[in-house]
Scaffold this motif. Structure first.
Motif, mmCIF file in Angstrom:
data_model
loop_
_atom_site.group_PDB
_atom_site.id
_atom_site.type_symbol
_atom_site.label_atom_id
_atom_site.label_comp_id
_atom_site.label_asym_id
_atom_site.label_seq_id
_atom_site.Cartn_x
_atom_site.Cartn_y
_atom_site.Cartn_z
ATOM 1 N N ASP A 169 33.063 41.020 31.204
ATOM 2 C CA ASP A 169 32.885 40.132 30.054
ATOM 3 C C ASP A 169 34.228 39.667 29.493
ATOM 4 N N LEU A 170 35.198 40.564 29.481
ATOM 5 C CA LEU A 170 36.527 40.230 28.957
ATOM 6 C C LEU A 170 37.350 39.411 29.933
ATOM 7 N N LYS A 171 36.863 39.306 31.181
ATOM 8 C CA LYS A 171 37.552 38.545 32.236
ATOM 9 C C LYS A 171 38.982 39.063 32.443
ATOM 10 N N LEU A 172 39.072 40.374 32.573
ATOM 11 C CA LEU A 172 40.366 41.015 32.815
ATOM 12 C C LEU A 172 40.374 41.622 34.216
ATOM 13 N N PRO A 173 41.457 41.426 34.972
ATOM 14 C CA PRO A 173 41.537 42.013 36.314
ATOM 15 C C PRO A 173 41.742 43.523 36.236
ATOM 16 N N TYR A 174 40.958 44.254 37.015
ATOM 17 C CA TYR A 174 41.041 45.714 36.932
ATOM 18 C C TYR A 174 40.753 46.331 38.301
ATOM 19 N N ARG A 175 41.053 47.610 38.399
ATOM 20 C CA ARG A 175 40.690 48.391 39.585
ATOM 21 C C ARG A 175 40.183 49.760 39.136
ATOM 22 N N ILE A 176 39.468 50.439 40.044
ATOM 23 C CA ILE A 176 38.953 51.783 39.772
ATOM 24 C C ILE A 176 39.567 52.746 40.771
ATOM 25 N N LEU A 177 40.058 53.869 40.268
ATOM 26 C CA LEU A 177 40.656 54.894 41.104
ATOM 27 C C LEU A 177 39.840 56.179 41.003
ATOM 28 N N ARG A 178 39.632 56.822 42.149
ATOM 29 C CA ARG A 178 39.091 58.177 42.141
ATOM 30 C C ARG A 178 40.289 59.122 42.125
ATOM 31 N N LEU A 179 40.376 59.948 41.079
ATOM 32 C CA LEU A 179 41.556 60.780 40.909
ATOM 33 C C LEU A 179 41.593 61.901 41.937
ATOM 34 N N ASP A 207 39.308 56.594 37.072
ATOM 35 C CA ASP A 207 40.148 55.869 36.112
ATOM 36 C C ASP A 207 39.994 54.374 36.317
ATOM 37 N N PHE A 208 39.903 53.639 35.205
ATOM 38 C CA PHE A 208 39.963 52.182 35.239
ATOM 39 C C PHE A 208 41.375 51.773 34.849
#
Length: 423
Positions: free
Chosen positions: A314-324, A338-339
């Motif tokens: 919704d915020l239109k922000l580029p992100y990634r997800i990490l498995r710690l 982690d996002f």
């Protein structure tokens, strides 16, 4: 806190799983088992002593009733010795039980089987990425310079009032901050989380319940005169709603959301990477907490991840997800994702959320249980996530939405701010 029966019955598995955290837990695990053996032996001796004391007391009563007072008085001396022995055993038992508890407090949670091997955050596993990284105009600035240019965050004023890491939000900066809090809470409530307002100070029992205490890294602010702690996250007070409770199976899921300021000493954090909003001693965060049936907790964990993904979309922000990886897991977590938000102006990833499943680690500390359909009492599972932590989200918005004319406000936030541009 790990459960002693599980450690006793699965010693090698526990040691091997903790190796994922780069921890040689064998000495501690052996000590746990030895202390538990001593505790159980003392408990058996105490039970037998109390049983013998009760038997003699009944026999003495019968002797008095039958008029054999002389024999009864002789036996009373024996019961006096047994009572003293019981008292001594009870004290020894208390000492052993406390030593066992304190040792268990030092042992972290077992990593989930899906947690990758690794020592540091460099070994975390990227599992998902979304969003287009914006191309900024020439002369684009990092958020701390934008804050000064548009007079929306005053780091110097905060340092004057309190110290470094305590910024003052001003004007449209304060309104944007308030808009983010309201938007996050509304999204969470729409998803079925009950909104609550909680104390920003907790007692020691609450800190111990979630694994924040004992404070191994010295990150919590302690109010010594009252023996209270400033919360590092709303997770601590919210999860403790259910400390020492026995729930019903039909109570699940218990879904709660709360906005709070968060306080962390961040000892040892220095350098350019912690500049501006990147790392603060006081910051705002909206948290989601779930208490779940053990059979459903990982399905709930996946739902929480999808929920945070929806907010960032919704915020239109580029992100990634990490498995710690094992070496980067927090003390109490079994599995954490982690996002991270891409900061175009800083050209680096900024952590903005952690979504974790603690399984029974916190509930065992808190004695948070439920009765299943057969009436058996079982530990619940606890989960939490940031939805979201504000400072780095705000930093990402300021940097990624900047234009030569000013900073655009994400469309989804305009109804909350009442303005479209910071200029």
């Amino acid at each position: 806190m790990l459960q002693v029966p599980y450690i006793r019955d699965n010693k090698e598995e526990v040691i091997n799983r903790l190796k994922k955290r780069n921890l040689d837990a064998a000495p501690m695990i052996e000590e746990v088992i030895a202390l538990d053996e001593e505790r159980r032996s003392l408990q058996t001796e105490l039970d037998n002593t109390l049983a013998e004391s009760n038997r003699l007391s009944k026999e003495i009563g019968m002797l008095f009733k039958s008029g054999n007072a002389e024999e009864a008085n002789k036996m009373k001396a024996a019961t006096a010795d047994l009572k003293q022995r019981s008292k001594d055993l009870n004290e020894q038992l208390g000492i052993k039980a406390e030593a066992l508890t304190q040792l268990l407090y030092k042992i972290p949670n077992l990593p989930h089987e899906s947690v990758p091997e690794g020592n540091t955050d460099a070994d975390n596993e990227e599992i998902y990425a979304e969003g287009e990284i914006p191309k900024l105009h020439d002369g684009a600035l990092p958020h701390w310079e934008l804050a000064k240019k548009y007079d929306i965050i005053d780091f110097d004023l905060g340092a004057k009032i309190t110290g470094a890491g305590f910024p003052v939000y001003k004007g449209k900066g304060a309104r944007l901050q308030r808009a983010l809090i309201s938007y996050f809470l509304d999204k969470n409530v729409e998803a079925g989380y009950q909104e609550v307002q909680v104390p920003h100070l907790v007692n020691e029992a609450s800190g111990i319940g979630t694994g924040s205490l004992p404070d191994k890294e010295g990150q919590m602010y302690h109010i010594g005169v009252d023996d209270l702690y400033l919360i590092p996250t709303a997770e601590v007070p919210v999860t403790n709603f259910y400390r020492d409770e026995i729930l019903k199976e039909e109570d699940f899921p218990l879904c709660t959301t709360a906005y709070t300021p968060c306080f962390r000493r961040e000892a040892g954090s220095y350098g350019a990477h912690v500049r501006g909003l990147n790392r603060l001693h006081q910051f705002d965060k909206v948290e989601i907490v779930r208490i779940e049936h053990p059979e459903r907790s990982y399905e709930a964990h996946a739902e929480m991840i999808e929920h945070v993904k929806g907010i960032l979309k919704d915020l239109k922000l580029p992100y990634r997800i990490l498995r710690l990886c094992g070496g980067d897991l927090t003390f109490a977590s079994a599995l954490t994702y982690d996002f991270e938000l891409w900061s175009t102006a800083q050209e680096r990833w900024l952590e903005i959320s952690s979504v974790s499943n603690f399984e029974t680690f916190q509930s065992n500390r808190m004695k948070l249980r439920f009765k299943d359909k057969e009436g058996k009492t079982t530990l619940a599972h606890t989960l939490n996530g940031s939805a979201l932590a504000l400072p780095r989200v705000l930093a990402g918005i300021l940097e990624n939405y900047q234009t030569p004319e000013g900073i655009r406000v994400p469309e989804v936030l305009v109804p909350y701010t009442g303005f479209e541009m910071i200029d």
